[in-house]
Every structure is written in structure tokens, then in C-alpha cells.
Design an enzyme around this catalytic site. Structure first.
Site, short mmCIF file in Angstrom:
data_model
loop_
_atom_site.label_atom_id
_atom_site.label_comp_id
_atom_site.label_asym_id
_atom_site.label_seq_id
_atom_site.Cartn_x
_atom_site.Cartn_y
_atom_site.Cartn_z
N GLY A 90 0.78 -1.23 0.00
CA GLY A 90 0.00 0.00 0.00
C GLY A 90 0.81 1.27 0.00
O GLY A 90 0.25 2.38 -0.14
N ASP A 112 -2.91 -12.37 -8.69
CA ASP A 112 -4.11 -11.61 -9.02
C ASP A 112 -3.70 -10.59 -10.08
O ASP A 112 -2.60 -10.67 -10.63
CB ASP A 112 -4.73 -10.96 -7.78
N HIS A 150 -0.53 -8.50 -8.56
CA HIS A 150 0.54 -9.13 -7.78
C HIS A 150 1.02 -10.40 -8.46
O HIS A 150 0.25 -11.09 -9.12
CB HIS A 150 0.08 -9.46 -6.36
#
Length: 236
Positions: A97, A207, A210
């Protein structure tokens, strides 16, 4: 002097002049060829951008979730695999993040604590996903690299792709140009198309944003290959 002798003398003079011109031209061509070959040889001997980082040295991998290894086990993150390939002590400073501004904020403490010989800069993906001002991201990247250099570390910039779900689905991603711009401005080595290649391949992703263990392993190998190519590492 008879007319025949004058004609013969003129012909000999013209022949002599022509031979002299040919000689000058031949020498000029030879000199030009030598200069070209010398220039090519000099290019071949061009010094690499980096100095070899010896096995056992501390290397700081600065980044976000891609550096942290989200989507796979910790031991399969790209910094962990790179440590095994290179023999470096690679510190995984990836925080999921994190934006470039947040990475810049925590960098001074990381540099002071670890005193790395090399910093791998792979940050900015969250800036792009959140559509933060590109000028700010570029400025943060520039400052991150400068701080690392001031601390005595070398820097290898790892380019991050433009976010594009459609491009990922069709198996094609491209680096954001700001990484090449920053590396060029600071005369730093760049590792292009590393993450772009991994994240464009569905078999290497956990995903859409990632990597999986295979993807992180491929990224680690490509980073190590880039370090070898730029003179930052020696083959083991």
C-alpha cells in the site's frame, strides 16, 4: 620545344597530379576507417554504470506490495530469491500500500539502519493506481534515488508498468516512462520491463496486480541479470 614534346610533357604532369590525388584520397579513407574502428572499439570498452557489490553486502529493496511479496510466501518474495541468487544480504523494505511519498518518508531511517551498498527502487505503482499527480511521483522517485546516493549507496531503478487491466488481460504491459526519465536524469542503471513482463503473464500472477511465487522468482532472476549487465554483480 616541339608540339609533340609539349603534349607529352603535359600528359606526364596530368598523370602525376592524378596519382597524387589518389594517394591523398586513399590516406583519407584509411584514416577515416581507423577513426571509425577506434570509436567502435571505445564503445565496446565503455565502462559499466556500476561498481561490483560483493557477496555478503547489504542491499535494500525499497518498494510496496510487489517487493513485500504479496500473493506468495515470504521466502518466495523477489528480495528473498535475489538473496539466494546473488549472495547479498537483501533487506525486504516493501510495505503493501505504500506510495512513493511514504517510501521517501521512511527511507532515511532505513539508510541509517542498514547502510546498504545498493538500493533497489521499485515504488510508484500505488501512486499510479490512485492516479496521484505524476509530477509528484516523479519528484519523489528522484529524491529517493538522490538520498540513497548521498548515503553512499548505488541505485538500480526497477521500472513499474502503467496500470491497465485490459493490457494485462491481453498479455501486454509497458513501463511508465517516468522511470526511464529519472534514471537518465541521474545517470542510474535501469531495469526495464521486469514487472511489466511478469504481470502481463497470467501464469505468473496471483491476481491482477501481484505476482505469484513463479512470478517473483522470474523477477528476481531478471534483477540479478540486470545487476550483472550493469556491473553491479559478478557471476557466481
Amino acid at each position: 620545344m616541339t608540339l609533340q614534346r609539349r603534349v607529352a610533357l603535359t600528359a606526364r604532369r596530368r598523370a602525376s597530379t592524378l596519382l597524387q590525388r589518389r594517394h591523398v584520397l586513399t590516406r583519407g579513407v584509411a584514416l577515416w576507417g581507423a577513426l571509425v574502428l577506434g570509436g567502435l572499439a571505445a564503445c565496446g570498452r565503455r565502462k559499466p554504470l556500476g561498481r561490483v557489490v560483493a557477496a555478503g553486502s547489504t542491499v535494500l529493496a525499497l518498494g510496496d506490495s510487489l517487493t513485500f511479496g504479496t500473493g506468495a510466501a515470504p521466502e518466495t518474495s523477489y528480495p528473498a530469491v535475489l538473496a539466494r541468487l546473488s549472495g547479498w544480504q537483501v533487506v525486504n523494505a516493501g510495505v503493501p500500500g505504500d506510495t512513493s511519498a511514504q517510501a521517501l518518508e521512511r527511507l532515511p531511517a532505513l539508510l541509517q539502519e542498514h547502510k546498504p551498498a545498493l538500493v533497489l527502487v521499485s515504488i510508484g505503482g500505488n501512486d499510479l493506481l490512485r492516479r496521484l499527480p505524476e509530477a509528484d511521483t516523479r519528484g519523489n522517485l528522484h529524491r529517493i534515488c538522490e538520498l540513497a546516493q548521498v548515503a553512499g549507496a548505488q541505485v538500480l531503478v526497477l521500472a513499474v508498468p502503467r496500470p491497465s487491466v485490459a493490457s494485462a488481460f491481453i498479455g501486454s504491459l509497458s513501463d511508465h516512462p517516468m522511470y526511464a526519465e529519472v534514471s537518465t536524469a541521474l545517470k542510474l542503471p535501469l531495469h526495464p520491463q521486469g514487472w511489466s513482463t511478469v504481470l502481463a503473464d497470467e501464469s505468473l500472477r496471483a491476481d491482477q496486480i501481484h505476482a505469484n511465487a513463479r512470478g517473483y522468482a522470474q523477477m528476481a532472476r531478471s534483477v540479478y541479470d540486470a545487476a550483472l549487465a550493469h556491473g553491479l554483480a559478478q557471476a557466481r
